[in-house]
Motif scaffolding. Structure first.
Motif, PDB file in Angstrom:
ATOM      1  N   GLU A  27       5.827   9.541  -6.843  1.00 13.18           N
ATOM      2  CA  GLU A  27       5.071   9.552  -8.096  1.00 13.18           C
ATOM      3  C   GLU A  27       4.294  10.863  -8.132  1.00 13.18           C
ATOM      4  O   GLU A  27       3.403  11.077  -7.308  1.00 13.18           O
ATOM      5  N   PRO A  28       4.605  11.765  -9.075  1.00 13.25           N
ATOM      6  CA  PRO A  28       3.988  13.092  -9.092  1.00 13.25           C
ATOM      7  C   PRO A  28       2.476  13.050  -9.306  1.00 13.25           C
ATOM      8  O   PRO A  28       1.935  12.087  -9.874  1.00 13.25           O
ATOM      9  N   PHE A  29       1.835  14.101  -8.875  1.00 16.68           N
ATOM     10  CA  PHE A  29       0.389  14.245  -9.022  1.00 16.68           C
ATOM     11  C   PHE A  29      -0.010  14.321 -10.489  1.00 16.68           C
ATOM     12  O   PHE A  29       0.667  14.951 -11.299  1.00 16.68           O
ATOM     13  N   THR A  30      -1.133  13.660 -10.815  1.00 20.29           N
ATOM     14  CA  THR A  30      -1.740  13.794 -12.135  1.00 20.29           C
ATOM     15  C   THR A  30      -3.208  14.134 -11.968  1.00 20.29           C
ATOM     16  O   THR A  30      -3.879  13.611 -11.066  1.00 20.29           O
ATOM     17  N   ASP A  31      -3.715  15.018 -12.841  1.00 19.88           N
ATOM     18  CA  ASP A  31      -5.128  15.394 -12.767  1.00 19.88           C
ATOM     19  C   ASP A  31      -6.041  14.203 -13.014  1.00 19.88           C
ATOM     20  O   ASP A  31      -7.111  14.091 -12.409  1.00 19.88           O
ATOM     21  N   ASP A  67      -6.036  12.151  -9.878  1.00 17.28           N
ATOM     22  CA  ASP A  67      -6.131  12.956  -8.654  1.00 17.28           C
ATOM     23  C   ASP A  67      -5.316  12.317  -7.534  1.00 17.28           C
ATOM     24  O   ASP A  67      -5.753  12.217  -6.391  1.00 17.28           O
ATOM     25  N   ASN A  68      -4.119  11.913  -7.883  1.00 15.91           N
ATOM     26  CA  ASN A  68      -3.279  11.150  -6.952  1.00 15.91           C
ATOM     27  C   ASN A  68      -1.823  11.561  -7.063  1.00 15.91           C
ATOM     28  O   ASN A  68      -1.346  11.910  -8.148  1.00 15.91           O
ATOM     29  N   ALA A  69      -1.132  11.516  -5.950  1.00 15.16           N
ATOM     30  CA  ALA A  69       0.328  11.514  -5.937  1.00 15.16           C
ATOM     31  C   ALA A  69       0.742  10.512  -4.872  1.00 15.16           C
ATOM     32  O   ALA A  69      -0.033  10.215  -3.945  1.00 15.16           O
ATOM     33  N   HIS A  70       1.954   9.972  -4.996  1.00 16.29           N
ATOM     34  CA  HIS A  70       2.444   9.003  -4.013  1.00 16.29           C
ATOM     35  C   HIS A  70       3.741   9.499  -3.386  1.00 16.29           C
ATOM     36  O   HIS A  70       4.473  10.299  -3.986  1.00 16.29           O
ATOM     37  N   TYR A  71       4.030   8.998  -2.170  1.00 13.82           N
ATOM     38  CA  TYR A  71       5.107   9.565  -1.361  1.00 13.82           C
ATOM     39  C   TYR A  71       5.811   8.504  -0.539  1.00 13.82           C
ATOM     40  O   TYR A  71       5.316   7.386  -0.351  1.00 13.82           O
ATOM     41  N   THR A  72       6.963   8.912   0.017  1.00 15.45           N
ATOM     42  CA  THR A  72       7.526   8.254   1.186  1.00 15.45           C
ATOM     43  C   THR A  72       7.434   9.264   2.333  1.00 15.45           C
ATOM     44  O   THR A  72       7.668  10.464   2.130  1.00 15.45           O
ATOM     45  N   VAL A  73       7.082   8.792   3.511  1.00 15.01           N
ATOM     46  CA  VAL A  73       6.914   9.679   4.665  1.00 15.01           C
ATOM     47  C   VAL A  73       6.781   8.830   5.919  1.00 15.01           C
ATOM     48  O   VAL A  73       6.361   7.666   5.861  1.00 15.01           O
ATOM     49  N   GLU A  74       7.144   9.395   7.042  1.00 14.55           N
ATOM     50  CA  GLU A  74       6.891   8.754   8.331  1.00 14.55           C
ATOM     51  C   GLU A  74       5.555   9.254   8.855  1.00 14.55           C
ATOM     52  O   GLU A  74       5.340  10.461   8.959  1.00 14.55           O
ATOM     53  N   GLY A  75       4.652   8.342   9.174  1.00 17.11           N
ATOM     54  CA  GLY A  75       3.327   8.744   9.636  1.00 17.11           C
ATOM     55  C   GLY A  75       2.910   8.008  10.887  1.00 17.11           C
ATOM     56  O   GLY A  75       3.655   7.186  11.429  1.00 17.11           O
ATOM     57  N   THR A  76       1.716   8.300  11.323  1.00 13.56           N
ATOM     58  CA  THR A  76       1.110   7.642  12.486  1.00 13.56           C
ATOM     59  C   THR A  76       0.014   6.710  11.997  1.00 13.56           C
ATOM     60  O   THR A  76      -0.783   7.089  11.124  1.00 13.56           O
ATOM     61  N   PHE A  77      -0.031   5.512  12.566  1.00  8.55           N
ATOM     62  CA  PHE A  77      -1.017   4.525  12.132  1.00  8.55           C
ATOM     63  C   PHE A  77      -2.106   4.347  13.183  1.00  8.55           C
ATOM     64  O   PHE A  77      -1.843   4.297  14.387  1.00  8.55           O
ATOM     65  N   VAL A 127       0.847  -1.202   0.000  1.00  8.20           N
ATOM     66  CA  VAL A 127       0.000   0.000   0.000  1.00  8.20           C
ATOM     67  C   VAL A 127       0.877   1.245   0.000  1.00  8.20           C
ATOM     68  O   VAL A 127       1.795   1.365   0.818  1.00  8.20           O
ATOM     69  N   LYS A 128       0.613   2.175  -0.888  1.00 11.41           N
ATOM     70  CA  LYS A 128       1.410   3.393  -1.013  1.00 11.41           C
ATOM     71  C   LYS A 128       0.767   4.553  -0.241  1.00 11.41           C
ATOM     72  O   LYS A 128      -0.452   4.622  -0.085  1.00 11.41           O
ATOM     73  N   TRP A 129       1.618   5.461   0.222  1.00 13.96           N
ATOM     74  CA  TRP A 129       1.133   6.735   0.749  1.00 13.96           C
ATOM     75  C   TRP A 129       0.587   7.556  -0.418  1.00 13.96           C
ATOM     76  O   TRP A 129       1.206   7.610  -1.491  1.00 13.96           O
ATOM     77  N   GLU A 130      -0.543   8.237  -0.205  1.00 16.61           N
ATOM     78  CA  GLU A 130      -1.160   8.999  -1.284  1.00 16.61           C
ATOM     79  C   GLU A 130      -1.798  10.276  -0.756  1.00 16.61           C
ATOM     80  O   GLU A 130      -2.049  10.416   0.452  1.00 16.61           O
ATOM     81  N   SER A 131      -2.043  11.205  -1.670  1.00 17.13           N
ATOM     82  CA  SER A 131      -2.859  12.387  -1.352  1.00 17.13           C
ATOM     83  C   SER A 131      -3.611  12.804  -2.608  1.00 17.13           C
ATOM     84  O   SER A 131      -3.273  12.379  -3.723  1.00 17.13           O
ATOM     85  N   HIS A 132      -4.620  13.659  -2.435  1.00 17.10           N
ATOM     86  CA  HIS A 132      -5.453  14.130  -3.536  1.00 17.10           C
ATOM     87  C   HIS A 132      -5.566  15.651  -3.463  1.00 17.10           C
ATOM     88  O   HIS A 132      -5.486  16.234  -2.376  1.00 17.10           O
ATOM     89  N   ARG A 133      -5.778  16.275  -4.603  1.00 20.14           N
ATOM     90  CA  ARG A 133      -5.934  17.729  -4.634  1.00 20.14           C
ATOM     91  C   ARG A 133      -7.360  18.167  -4.938  1.00 20.14           C
ATOM     92  O   ARG A 133      -7.818  19.192  -4.437  1.00 20.14           O
ATOM     93  N   GLN A 134      -8.032  17.413  -5.786  1.00 21.70           N
ATOM     94  CA  GLN A 134      -9.350  17.834  -6.252  1.00 21.70           C
ATOM     95  C   GLN A 134     -10.486  17.373  -5.343  1.00 21.70           C
ATOM     96  O   GLN A 134     -11.549  17.996  -5.319  1.00 21.70           O
TER      97      GLN A 134
END
Length: 206
Positions: A149-153, A156-166, A116-123
């Motif tokens: 992985e850069p955002f694409t319209d 509506d997704n981009a992917h990341y590496t990051v330290e987060g809380t589960f 599972v990848k880290w993701e975010s959305h803009r729209q």
């Protein structure tokens, strides 16, 4: 005549005040964290919805700001949750308000974390709600994330590496993910290899 004029003036002043307050509600500067937390706790946004609450990770300022910028749309979303039998509803995609909001119900196995990848959305803003079973969801700030992985319209997704809380997502609690919320959902939780889940996409109001 003078009495009527005074009444008319008072009515206009009250209307102008109400419009001014609503305009304030839609600006980021209006919503302090305390003011937003109070609004969330009072539950005016529920419109009769009971039995579900926002997770502690939900940003109350973002919630209050987005709700007040388009209350009609958010009321439709919460009304859809309130008026549907989520336990009985079949997996699939369900319209709420055209391309402004729709629901996706899934049921099946949760996933190993490394798939599972880290993701975010803009729209669109995400509502994540586990109807039955449970899963793990990671939450992190976009400010701390590195793009893989850069955002694409189109997606509506981009992917990341990051330290987060589960956190463990279970029935009764919903998550809200705004554009600066990086998230990693659908991860297997101890003792629950499957779940039934609702995701609602809500268009971001500028």
């Amino acid at each position: 005549m003078k009495t009527i004029s005074i009444r008319l003036l008072l009515t206009l002043c009250l209307a102008a005040g109400a419009l001014g307050l609503h305009a304030q509600d839609t600006t980021a500067s209006y919503w302090t964290r305390h003011k937003a937390e109070t609004w969330v706790h009072k539950g005016e946004w529920r419109k009769g919805l009971t039995g579900v609450n926002p997770h502690a990770s939900v940003n109350p300022v973002d919630f209050a700001l987005q709700y007040h910028r388009n209350p009609v749309l958010w009321d439709k979303v919460f009304a859809w949750i309130r008026t549907n039998d989520l336990q009985a509803i079949a997996p699939g995609k369900y319209p709420i308000d055209g391309d402004n909001a729709w629901a996706i119900v899934t049921q099946g196995p949760t996933k190993a974390m490394d798939t599972v990848k880290w993701e975010s959305h803009r729209q669109y803003i995400d509502v994540h709600y586990v109807i039955s079973g449970k899963e793990r969801i990671g939450v992190a700030s976009l400010d701390n994330a590195t793009v893989t992985e850069p955002f694409t319209d189109k997606s509506d997704n981009a992917h990341y590496t990051v330290e987060g809380t589960f956190y463990t997502a279970e029935p009764g609690i919903f998550f809200l993910f705004f554009p600066h919320d990086v998230h990693r959902p659908g991860i297997i939780a101890d003792g629950s290899p499957t779940d039934k889940k609702l995701v609602i996409k809500i268009r971001v109001s500028p």
